[in-house]
Design a protein around this motif. Sequence first.
Motif, PDB file in Angstrom:
ATOM      1  N   TYR A  32      -5.211 -21.424  49.781  1.00  0.00           N
ATOM      2  CA  TYR A  32      -5.051 -20.209  50.583  1.00  0.00           C
ATOM      3  C   TYR A  32      -6.293 -19.324  50.484  1.00  0.00           C
ATOM      4  O   TYR A  32      -6.630 -18.620  51.437  1.00  0.00           O
ATOM      5  N   GLN A  33      -6.972 -19.357  49.347  1.00  0.00           N
ATOM      6  CA  GLN A  33      -8.211 -18.595  49.250  1.00  0.00           C
ATOM      7  C   GLN A  33      -9.258 -19.159  50.204  1.00  0.00           C
ATOM      8  O   GLN A  33      -9.987 -18.408  50.861  1.00  0.00           O
ATOM      9  N   SER A  44      -6.304 -11.382  51.607  1.00  0.00           N
ATOM     10  CA  SER A  44      -6.928 -12.278  50.643  1.00  0.00           C
ATOM     11  C   SER A  44      -6.101 -13.546  50.508  1.00  0.00           C
ATOM     12  O   SER A  44      -4.972 -13.649  51.025  1.00  0.00           O
ATOM     13  N   GLY A  45      -6.649 -14.506  49.771  1.00  0.00           N
ATOM     14  CA  GLY A  45      -5.904 -15.718  49.481  1.00  0.00           C
ATOM     15  C   GLY A  45      -4.682 -15.431  48.626  1.00  0.00           C
ATOM     16  O   GLY A  45      -3.617 -16.047  48.819  1.00  0.00           O
ATOM     17  N   ASP A  46      -4.815 -14.495  47.695  1.00  0.00           N
ATOM     18  CA  ASP A  46      -3.669 -14.113  46.870  1.00  0.00           C
ATOM     19  C   ASP A  46      -2.544 -13.547  47.731  1.00  0.00           C
ATOM     20  O   ASP A  46      -1.357 -13.824  47.491  1.00  0.00           O
ATOM     21  N   TYR A  47      -2.919 -12.750  48.734  1.00  0.00           N
ATOM     22  CA  TYR A  47      -1.910 -12.181  49.632  1.00  0.00           C
ATOM     23  C   TYR A  47      -1.199 -13.290  50.406  1.00  0.00           C
ATOM     24  O   TYR A  47       0.041 -13.312  50.473  1.00  0.00           O
ATOM     25  N   ARG A  49       5.408 -17.887  49.859  1.00  0.00           N
ATOM     26  CA  ARG A  49       6.347 -18.530  48.937  1.00  0.00           C
ATOM     27  C   ARG A  49       7.745 -18.604  49.540  1.00  0.00           C
ATOM     28  O   ARG A  49       8.279 -17.616  50.034  1.00  0.00           O
ATOM     29  N   PHE A  81      -0.899 -16.431  49.655  1.00  0.00           N
ATOM     30  CA  PHE A  81      -0.096 -17.222  48.722  1.00  0.00           C
ATOM     31  C   PHE A  81       1.232 -16.518  48.437  1.00  0.00           C
ATOM     32  O   PHE A  81       2.298 -17.135  48.468  1.00  0.00           O
ATOM     33  N   ALA A  82       1.180 -15.214  48.202  1.00  0.00           N
ATOM     34  CA  ALA A  82       2.390 -14.463  47.861  1.00  0.00           C
ATOM     35  C   ALA A  82       3.389 -14.440  49.015  1.00  0.00           C
ATOM     36  O   ALA A  82       4.592 -14.662  48.810  1.00  0.00           O
ATOM     37  N   SER A  97      -1.293 -24.411  47.863  1.00  0.00           N
ATOM     38  CA  SER A  97      -1.688 -23.773  46.603  1.00  0.00           C
ATOM     39  C   SER A  97      -2.443 -22.470  46.832  1.00  0.00           C
ATOM     40  O   SER A  97      -2.966 -22.199  47.924  1.00  0.00           O
ATOM     41  N   ARG A  98      -2.554 -21.688  45.776  1.00  0.00           N
ATOM     42  CA  ARG A  98      -3.300 -20.436  45.815  1.00  0.00           C
ATOM     43  C   ARG A  98      -4.773 -20.685  46.152  1.00  0.00           C
ATOM     44  O   ARG A  98      -5.379 -19.953  46.946  1.00  0.00           O
TER      45      ARG A  98
END
Length: 271
Positions: free
Chosen positions: A197-198, A141-144, A150, A146-147, A193-194
């Motif tokens: 990435y999504q 996912s986009g959250d993945y 970093r 983004f994490a 940004s998050r």
Amino acid sequence: MPELPEVETTRRGLAPHLEGHRVDSVKVRQRQLRWVVEKGLEKCIVGAKILRLERRAKYLLVHTERGCAIWHLGMSGSLRLVGAEVPPEKHDHIDWALDSGLILRYRDPRRFGALLWTESDPTSHQLLAHLGPEPLSDNFSGDYLFAVSRGRRQSVKTLIMDGRIVVGVGNIYASESLFLAGIRPDRIAGTISRARYQRLADAIRQVLARAIEQGGTTLRDFIGGDGQPGYFAQELNVYGRTGLPCPRCGRPVRDMVLGQRNTFFCRNCQR
């Protein structure tokens, strides 16, 4: 080189003809592939019933009641089904004779592929254990992205092409996905940004799903044919199009080298 969509197309083409059948005999003509084919492999496979075919990244997993064969097609390998009367050619290195009368034949002119065997969970094999999530799975996912991005100073393109981050995003698919997401391939991964990435995760899913779909619609016959799936070349927006007009804005497509790979993008549409 066969990428994730091509391996998935191979799996889909072969599965109906392999699953539920037994392997009557195995012939290995050339053991010197990327890794040497173990001499005891034939005894492990002969007589075994094929339960199912799966794919992990670019590996094809043939699960049997005794264990799992792990195929990698390398740079030039292919799998196809032929009749028992079809003689092997120069680069036909491995045959599995099935109880259906067909032969699963592995061809590999450059011999960079591999056939391995394990009686344990194949996903824990040393070649697969370190791999990142499948891009079409719920774990991606986009959250993945983004994490995991970093603090990273590498380019976003090299990030998504790293199989430890996410599997199956080859050079073509990375360039096309970044174009759809509107992200320059040389952007520093840790600065994105998050939300962007999504968009990138969604674009990767879209590009790979479309590539698999096109592989299926252009699939050559896996029985008696050359076993090669159709490649994703019909709808490329930027890859290999240096100097040609961007399909969105009409300005020339640019190219650069990132991570020793040619990279294509639109300077106007990707920021």
